[in-house]
Design a protein around this motif. Structure first.
Motif, mmCIF file in Angstrom:
data_model
loop_
_atom_site.group_PDB
_atom_site.id
_atom_site.type_symbol
_atom_site.label_atom_id
_atom_site.label_comp_id
_atom_site.label_asym_id
_atom_site.label_seq_id
_atom_site.Cartn_x
_atom_site.Cartn_y
_atom_site.Cartn_z
ATOM 1 N N UNK A 171 116.366 -2.441 91.131
ATOM 2 C CA UNK A 171 116.899 -3.739 90.707
ATOM 3 C C UNK A 171 118.367 -3.870 91.065
ATOM 4 N N UNK A 172 119.129 -2.802 90.858
ATOM 5 C CA UNK A 172 120.557 -2.834 91.200
ATOM 6 C C UNK A 172 120.755 -3.047 92.696
ATOM 7 N N UNK A 173 119.987 -2.334 93.524
ATOM 8 C CA UNK A 173 120.100 -2.494 94.980
ATOM 9 C C UNK A 173 119.713 -3.914 95.394
ATOM 10 N N UNK A 174 118.632 -4.414 94.799
ATOM 11 C CA UNK A 174 118.174 -5.762 95.130
ATOM 12 C C UNK A 174 119.205 -6.797 94.711
ATOM 13 N N UNK A 175 119.782 -6.627 93.526
ATOM 14 C CA UNK A 175 120.803 -7.557 93.064
ATOM 15 C C UNK A 175 122.016 -7.523 93.988
ATOM 16 N N UNK A 176 122.402 -6.340 94.437
ATOM 17 C CA UNK A 176 123.533 -6.221 95.360
ATOM 18 C C UNK A 176 123.228 -6.941 96.669
#
Length: 100
Positions: free
Chosen positions: A79-84
Protein backbone atom coordinates in the motif's frame (compact mmCIF):
# COMPACT_ATOMS: atom_id res chain seq x y z
CA UNK A 1 -39.47 -10.10 11.76
CA UNK A 2 -38.69 -13.77 11.29
CA UNK A 3 -35.17 -14.94 11.99
CA UNK A 4 -33.88 -17.62 9.68
CA UNK A 5 -31.97 -20.40 11.41
CA UNK A 6 -28.38 -20.75 10.30
CA UNK A 7 -27.41 -24.24 9.16
CA UNK A 8 -25.07 -26.15 11.41
CA UNK A 9 -21.82 -27.29 9.82
CA UNK A 10 -20.01 -30.25 11.33
CA UNK A 11 -16.24 -29.99 10.91
CA UNK A 12 -13.47 -32.29 12.06
CA UNK A 13 -10.31 -30.95 13.68
CA UNK A 14 -7.76 -33.26 15.31
CA UNK A 15 -10.24 -36.10 15.06
CA UNK A 16 -12.92 -34.21 16.98
CA UNK A 17 -16.17 -33.10 15.40
CA UNK A 18 -17.39 -29.57 16.02
CA UNK A 19 -20.85 -28.24 15.18
CA UNK A 20 -20.48 -24.66 13.99
CA UNK A 21 -22.86 -22.10 12.58
CA UNK A 22 -21.55 -19.99 9.74
CA UNK A 23 -23.27 -16.76 8.72
CA UNK A 24 -25.30 -17.11 5.55
CA UNK A 25 -23.00 -17.17 2.54
CA UNK A 26 -19.91 -17.88 4.68
CA UNK A 27 -20.10 -21.67 4.66
CA UNK A 28 -17.33 -21.98 2.06
CA UNK A 29 -15.12 -19.61 4.04
CA UNK A 30 -15.62 -21.81 7.09
CA UNK A 31 -14.72 -24.89 5.06
CA UNK A 32 -11.59 -23.19 3.72
CA UNK A 33 -10.60 -22.15 7.24
CA UNK A 34 -11.02 -25.71 8.48
CA UNK A 35 -8.91 -27.04 5.58
CA UNK A 36 -6.24 -24.40 6.31
CA UNK A 37 -6.18 -25.26 10.01
CA UNK A 38 -6.00 -29.00 9.31
CA UNK A 39 -3.14 -28.41 6.84
CA UNK A 40 -1.31 -26.29 9.43
CA UNK A 41 -1.85 -29.00 12.03
CA UNK A 42 -0.45 -31.65 9.68
CA UNK A 43 2.56 -29.46 8.85
CA UNK A 44 3.22 -28.74 12.53
CA UNK A 45 2.84 -32.44 13.36
CA UNK A 46 5.46 -33.30 10.72
CA UNK A 47 7.86 -30.79 12.28
CA UNK A 48 7.07 -31.74 15.88
CA UNK A 49 5.87 -35.37 15.81
CA UNK A 50 5.71 -35.68 19.59
CA UNK A 51 3.20 -32.86 20.04
CA UNK A 52 -0.42 -33.82 20.59
CA UNK A 53 -3.70 -32.18 21.50
CA UNK A 54 -3.73 -28.63 22.77
CA UNK A 55 0.01 -28.10 22.39
CA UNK A 56 -0.15 -29.08 18.71
CA UNK A 57 -3.20 -26.89 18.19
CA UNK A 58 -1.62 -23.87 19.91
CA UNK A 59 1.63 -24.15 17.94
CA UNK A 60 -0.26 -24.52 14.65
CA UNK A 61 -2.42 -21.51 15.55
CA UNK A 62 0.67 -19.45 16.41
CA UNK A 63 2.24 -20.40 13.07
CA UNK A 64 -0.93 -19.30 11.25
CA UNK A 65 -0.99 -16.04 13.20
CA UNK A 66 2.67 -15.41 12.36
CA UNK A 67 1.93 -15.93 8.67
CA UNK A 68 -1.07 -13.58 8.92
CA UNK A 69 1.04 -10.88 10.59
CA UNK A 70 3.67 -11.16 7.85
CA UNK A 71 0.96 -10.91 5.18
CA UNK A 72 -0.43 -7.80 6.88
CA UNK A 73 3.04 -6.25 6.94
CA UNK A 74 3.57 -7.11 3.28
CA UNK A 75 0.17 -5.63 2.45
CA UNK A 76 1.05 -2.41 4.30
CA UNK A 77 4.35 -2.16 2.39
CA UNK A 78 2.53 -2.71 -0.90
CA UNK A 79 0.00 0.00 0.00
CA UNK A 80 2.82 2.40 0.84
CA UNK A 81 4.58 1.71 -2.49
CA UNK A 82 1.31 2.08 -4.39
CA UNK A 83 0.48 5.33 -2.60
CA UNK A 84 3.95 6.67 -3.42
CA UNK A 85 3.42 5.78 -7.10
CA UNK A 86 -0.01 7.44 -7.12
CA UNK A 87 1.41 10.55 -5.43
CA UNK A 88 4.22 10.73 -7.99
CA UNK A 89 1.77 10.32 -10.86
CA UNK A 90 -0.52 13.04 -9.47
CA UNK A 91 2.49 15.32 -9.05
CA UNK A 92 3.58 14.67 -12.65
CA UNK A 93 0.05 15.36 -13.94
CA UNK A 94 -0.19 18.56 -11.89
CA UNK A 95 3.20 19.69 -13.17
CA UNK A 96 2.21 18.94 -16.76
CA UNK A 97 -1.05 20.84 -16.38
CA UNK A 98 0.67 23.86 -14.85
CA UNK A 99 3.24 23.92 -17.68
CA UNK A 100 0.52 23.91 -20.35
Amino acid sequence: MKLQAQPINVVSILGNDYSLKAPEGQEETLNQAVRMLNAALAETKRSYPTLIGDKLLVLAALNLCSKQIELQREHARTLERTQAQVDATVENIARAISES
